[in-house]
Design an enzyme around this catalytic site. Structure first.
Site, PDB file in Angstrom:
ATOM      1  N   LYS A  17       0.846  -1.215   0.000  1.00  0.00           N
ATOM      2  CA  LYS A  17       0.000   0.000   0.000  1.00  0.00           C
ATOM      3  C   LYS A  17       0.877   1.259   0.000  1.00  0.00           C
ATOM      4  O   LYS A  17       0.666   2.166  -0.794  1.00  0.00           O
ATOM      5  CB  LYS A  17      -0.932   0.009   1.226  1.00  0.00           C
ATOM      6  CG  LYS A  17      -1.823  -1.219   1.331  1.00  0.00           C
ATOM      7  CD  LYS A  17      -2.739  -1.163   2.548  1.00  0.00           C
ATOM      8  CE  LYS A  17      -2.014  -1.179   3.874  1.00  0.00           C
ATOM      9  NZ  LYS A  17      -1.248  -2.421   4.163  1.00  0.00           N
ATOM     10  N   ARG A  91      -9.858   0.864   9.053  1.00  0.00           N
ATOM     11  CA  ARG A  91      -9.324  -0.468   9.300  1.00  0.00           C
ATOM     12  C   ARG A  91     -10.299  -1.313  10.103  1.00  0.00           C
ATOM     13  O   ARG A  91      -9.957  -2.390  10.572  1.00  0.00           O
ATOM     14  CB  ARG A  91      -8.064  -0.294  10.124  1.00  0.00           C
ATOM     15  CG  ARG A  91      -6.838  -0.958   9.577  1.00  0.00           C
ATOM     16  CD  ARG A  91      -5.711  -0.572  10.508  1.00  0.00           C
ATOM     17  NE  ARG A  91      -4.543  -1.317  10.267  1.00  0.00           N
ATOM     18  CZ  ARG A  91      -3.474  -0.837   9.632  1.00  0.00           C
ATOM     19  NH1 ARG A  91      -3.478   0.371   9.144  1.00  0.00           N
ATOM     20  NH2 ARG A  91      -2.421  -1.592   9.518  1.00  0.00           N
ATOM     21  N   ARG A 130      11.801  -5.626   4.559  1.00  0.00           N
ATOM     22  CA  ARG A 130      11.582  -4.185   4.362  1.00  0.00           C
ATOM     23  C   ARG A 130      12.596  -3.351   5.165  1.00  0.00           C
ATOM     24  O   ARG A 130      12.890  -3.653   6.319  1.00  0.00           O
ATOM     25  CB  ARG A 130      10.170  -3.808   4.820  1.00  0.00           C
ATOM     26  CG  ARG A 130       9.952  -2.306   4.822  1.00  0.00           C
ATOM     27  CD  ARG A 130       8.516  -1.904   4.926  1.00  0.00           C
ATOM     28  NE  ARG A 130       7.834  -2.477   6.070  1.00  0.00           N
ATOM     29  CZ  ARG A 130       6.527  -2.415   6.235  1.00  0.00           C
ATOM     30  NH1 ARG A 130       5.772  -1.841   5.328  1.00  0.00           N
ATOM     31  NH2 ARG A 130       5.968  -2.957   7.289  1.00  0.00           N
ATOM     32  N   ARG A 162      11.381  -1.547  10.891  1.00  0.00           N
ATOM     33  CA  ARG A 162      10.340  -1.041  11.781  1.00  0.00           C
ATOM     34  C   ARG A 162      10.226  -1.918  13.015  1.00  0.00           C
ATOM     35  O   ARG A 162      10.399  -3.136  12.917  1.00  0.00           O
ATOM     36  CB  ARG A 162       9.003  -1.042  11.022  1.00  0.00           C
ATOM     37  CG  ARG A 162       8.425   0.327  10.847  1.00  0.00           C
ATOM     38  CD  ARG A 162       7.330   0.350   9.839  1.00  0.00           C
ATOM     39  NE  ARG A 162       6.144  -0.394  10.252  1.00  0.00           N
ATOM     40  CZ  ARG A 162       5.015  -0.446   9.545  1.00  0.00           C
ATOM     41  NH1 ARG A 162       4.942   0.202   8.406  1.00  0.00           N
ATOM     42  NH2 ARG A 162       3.986  -1.137   9.959  1.00  0.00           N
ATOM     43  N   ARG A 173      -0.279  -9.067  13.395  1.00  0.00           N
ATOM     44  CA  ARG A 173      -0.884  -8.015  12.561  1.00  0.00           C
ATOM     45  C   ARG A 173      -1.741  -8.636  11.461  1.00  0.00           C
ATOM     46  O   ARG A 173      -2.809  -8.114  11.112  1.00  0.00           O
ATOM     47  CB  ARG A 173       0.206  -7.121  11.947  1.00  0.00           C
ATOM     48  CG  ARG A 173       0.798  -6.147  12.958  1.00  0.00           C
ATOM     49  CD  ARG A 173       2.108  -5.559  12.497  1.00  0.00           C
ATOM     50  NE  ARG A 173       2.037  -4.875  11.229  1.00  0.00           N
ATOM     51  CZ  ARG A 173       3.096  -4.613  10.462  1.00  0.00           C
ATOM     52  NH1 ARG A 173       4.306  -4.982  10.857  1.00  0.00           N
ATOM     53  NH2 ARG A 173       2.942  -3.990   9.317  1.00  0.00           N
TER      54      ARG A 173
HETATM   55  P1  AP5 Z   1       4.889  -1.619   1.819  1.00  0.00           P
HETATM   56  O1  AP5 Z   1       4.481  -0.779   0.647  1.00  0.00           O
HETATM   57  O2  AP5 Z   1       5.737  -0.984   2.862  1.00  0.00           O
HETATM   58  O3  AP5 Z   1       3.624  -2.363   2.447  1.00  0.00           O
HETATM   59  P2  AP5 Z   1       2.327  -1.792   3.186  1.00  0.00           P
HETATM   60  O4  AP5 Z   1       1.143  -2.478   2.568  1.00  0.00           O
HETATM   61  O5  AP5 Z   1       2.335  -0.288   3.190  1.00  0.00           O
HETATM   62  O6  AP5 Z   1       2.568  -2.423   4.619  1.00  0.00           O
HETATM   63  P3  AP5 Z   1       2.557  -1.841   6.113  1.00  0.00           P
HETATM   64  O7  AP5 Z   1       3.272  -2.864   6.940  1.00  0.00           O
HETATM   65  O8  AP5 Z   1       3.063  -0.429   6.186  1.00  0.00           O
HETATM   66  O9  AP5 Z   1       1.041  -1.861   6.388  1.00  0.00           O
HETATM   67  P4  AP5 Z   1       0.327  -1.949   7.717  1.00  0.00           P
HETATM   68  O10 AP5 Z   1      -1.040  -1.704   7.216  1.00  0.00           O
HETATM   69  O11 AP5 Z   1       0.502  -3.148   8.545  1.00  0.00           O
HETATM   70  O12 AP5 Z   1       1.076  -0.826   8.601  1.00  0.00           O
HETATM   71  P5  AP5 Z   1       0.631   0.607   9.128  1.00  0.00           P
HETATM   72  O13 AP5 Z   1       1.836   1.449   9.180  1.00  0.00           O
HETATM   73  O14 AP5 Z   1      -0.560   1.110   8.373  1.00  0.00           O
HETATM   74  O15 AP5 Z   1       5.647  -2.925   1.211  1.00  0.00           O
HETATM   75  C1  AP5 Z   1       6.196  -3.907   2.072  1.00  0.00           C
HETATM   76  C2  AP5 Z   1       7.569  -4.362   1.513  1.00  0.00           C
HETATM   77  O16 AP5 Z   1       7.372  -5.064   0.283  1.00  0.00           O
HETATM   78  C3  AP5 Z   1       8.534  -3.214   1.191  1.00  0.00           C
HETATM   79  O17 AP5 Z   1       9.831  -3.605   1.535  1.00  0.00           O
HETATM   80  C4  AP5 Z   1       8.393  -3.013  -0.333  1.00  0.00           C
HETATM   81  O18 AP5 Z   1       9.612  -2.552  -0.920  1.00  0.00           O
HETATM   82  C5  AP5 Z   1       8.050  -4.427  -0.797  1.00  0.00           C
HETATM   83  N1  AP5 Z   1       7.109  -4.440  -1.918  1.00  0.00           N
HETATM   84  C6  AP5 Z   1       6.002  -3.655  -2.066  1.00  0.00           C
HETATM   85  N2  AP5 Z   1       5.350  -3.966  -3.194  1.00  0.00           N
HETATM   86  C7  AP5 Z   1       6.041  -4.995  -3.765  1.00  0.00           C
HETATM   87  C8  AP5 Z   1       5.856  -5.767  -4.954  1.00  0.00           C
HETATM   88  N3  AP5 Z   1       4.802  -5.552  -5.777  1.00  0.00           N
HETATM   89  N4  AP5 Z   1       6.760  -6.766  -5.217  1.00  0.00           N
HETATM   90  C9  AP5 Z   1       7.801  -6.996  -4.383  1.00  0.00           C
HETATM   91  N5  AP5 Z   1       8.037  -6.289  -3.255  1.00  0.00           N
HETATM   92  C10 AP5 Z   1       7.164  -5.299  -2.950  1.00  0.00           C
HETATM   93  O19 AP5 Z   1       0.108   0.269  10.618  1.00  0.00           O
HETATM   94  C11 AP5 Z   1       0.987  -0.094  11.654  1.00  0.00           C
HETATM   95  C12 AP5 Z   1       0.208  -0.210  12.976  1.00  0.00           C
HETATM   96  O20 AP5 Z   1      -0.379   1.069  13.333  1.00  0.00           O
HETATM   97  C13 AP5 Z   1      -0.974  -1.206  12.974  1.00  0.00           C
HETATM   98  O21 AP5 Z   1      -0.553  -2.524  13.237  1.00  0.00           O
HETATM   99  C14 AP5 Z   1      -1.853  -0.616  14.104  1.00  0.00           C
HETATM  100  O22 AP5 Z   1      -1.378  -0.983  15.365  1.00  0.00           O
HETATM  101  C15 AP5 Z   1      -1.670   0.884  13.937  1.00  0.00           C
HETATM  102  N6  AP5 Z   1      -2.698   1.488  13.072  1.00  0.00           N
HETATM  103  C16 AP5 Z   1      -2.475   2.074  11.839  1.00  0.00           C
HETATM  104  N7  AP5 Z   1      -3.644   2.509  11.321  1.00  0.00           N
HETATM  105  C17 AP5 Z   1      -4.612   2.206  12.223  1.00  0.00           C
HETATM  106  C18 AP5 Z   1      -6.025   2.383  12.231  1.00  0.00           C
HETATM  107  N8  AP5 Z   1      -6.685   2.974  11.207  1.00  0.00           N
HETATM  108  N9  AP5 Z   1      -6.723   1.939  13.309  1.00  0.00           N
HETATM  109  C19 AP5 Z   1      -6.084   1.347  14.347  1.00  0.00           C
HETATM  110  N10 AP5 Z   1      -4.746   1.131  14.400  1.00  0.00           N
HETATM  111  C20 AP5 Z   1      -4.014   1.563  13.345  1.00  0.00           C
END
Ligand code: AP5
Length: 223
Positions: A17, A91, A130, A162, A173
């Site tokens: 994402k 979410r 990552r 991270r 997660r």
């Molecule tokens: P990347 O693009 O970084 O993946 P992502 O989908 O953004 O993954 P996240 O881990 O950031 O998502 P998340 O939803 O768990 O975390 P968030 O920060 O929102 O890609 C991943 C890796 O793959 C990278 O190394 C990239 O280079 C590689 N890659 C990407 N695309 C590729 C492809 N096509 N082919 C090969 N490699 C590829 O949330 C973190 C925490 O915050 C949650 O656990 C929760 O505790 C809290 N939180 C956040 N939002 C909320 C909410 N709305 N409500 C409650 N708690 C929340």
């Protein structure tokens, strides 16, 4: 007639994402609002919200809805007048309801929810490889390595892992995603807003597909 794009990025952790968001911001010049980044900033700055959020994030749980909803609504109010790209919000169903009410109250509508999907085994491998800099530029040791070992190509800052990217936390997660976030797929599908993308394809292929779909949506809006 409005050509503003009000977009949500949905999908499991590590599906890509954030990676796609970086490209879409360049394409469409949209304000990017990522709840995970905002919460990590609160943790880093030691705010009251950050202190409360950290224990949930470290466990791989969702931060309680009321805390996140309040945080995000302020930002949409501030930055979202000409469209937005939301990543990591909503979410849960209560978060989706709150967003829907806010958008309706402002006389606007969602353009689409972009689901970038990938199976658990794929995202586990991605997340453990990552690396990120403190400005949020994202790499993967194998699939998207930086030109120089451990330094960001764009700003030169060191690359780190991270805190919540350890395998046990990632598994939690993922379980949280399946239980609380996955119901949003049907939620937005039922409203005719869901667009699906195969996150297992290369970054460029996923990007091309999303761009093509958004171009069609904009065209349909003008007809
Ligand atoms: P990347 O693009 O970084 O993946 P992502 O989908 O953004 O993954 P996240 O881990 O950031 O998502 P998340 O939803 O768990 O975390 P968030 O920060 O929102 O890609 C991943 C890796 O793959 C990278 O190394 C990239 O280079 C590689 N890659 C990407 N695309 C590729 C492809 N096509 N082919 C090969 N490699 C590829 O949330 C973190 C925490 O915050 C949650 O656990 C929760 O505790 C809290 N939180 C956040 N939002 C909320 C909410 N709305 N409500 C409650 N708690 C929340």
């Amino acid at each position: 007639m409005s050509s503003e794009l009000n977009l949500i990025l949905l999908g499991p952790p590590g599906a890509g994402k954030g990676t796609q968001a970086a490209r879409l911001q360049d394409d469409f010049n949209l304000p990017y609002i990522a709840t995970g980044d905002m919460l990590r900033e609160h943790v880093k700055n030691g705010t009251e919200l950050g202190t409360q959020a950290k224990e949930y994030m470290d466990r791989g749980d969702l931060v309680p809805d009321d805390l996140v909803i309040e945080m995000i609504m302020e930002v949409i109010e501030e930055k979202g007048d000409d469209g937005f790209l939301l990543d990591g919000f909503p979410r849960s169903v209560p978060q989706a309801d709150a967003l829907g009410e806010e958008i309706e109250r402002r006389g606007r509508r969602l353009t689409a929810t972009l689901l970038v999907d990938a199976p658990d085994a794929c995202v586990l491998e991605r997340i453990t490889g990552r690396r990120m800099c403190s400005n949020g530029h994202v790499y993967h040791v194998e699939y998207d390595p930086p030109k120089h070992d451990n330094a960001c190509d764009q700003c030169g800052k060191p690359l780190t892992q991270r805190d919540d990217d350890k395998p046990e936390t990632v598994k939690k997660r993922l379980a949280t995603y399946h239980e609380q976030t996955e119901p949003l797929i049907d939620y937005y599908d039922d409203r005719g807003l869901l667009r699906r993308f195969d996150g297992t394809r290369s970054q460029g292929e996923v990007h091309d597909h999303i761009r093509a779909v958004l171009a069609t949506l904009r065209l349909e809006e003008r007809l």
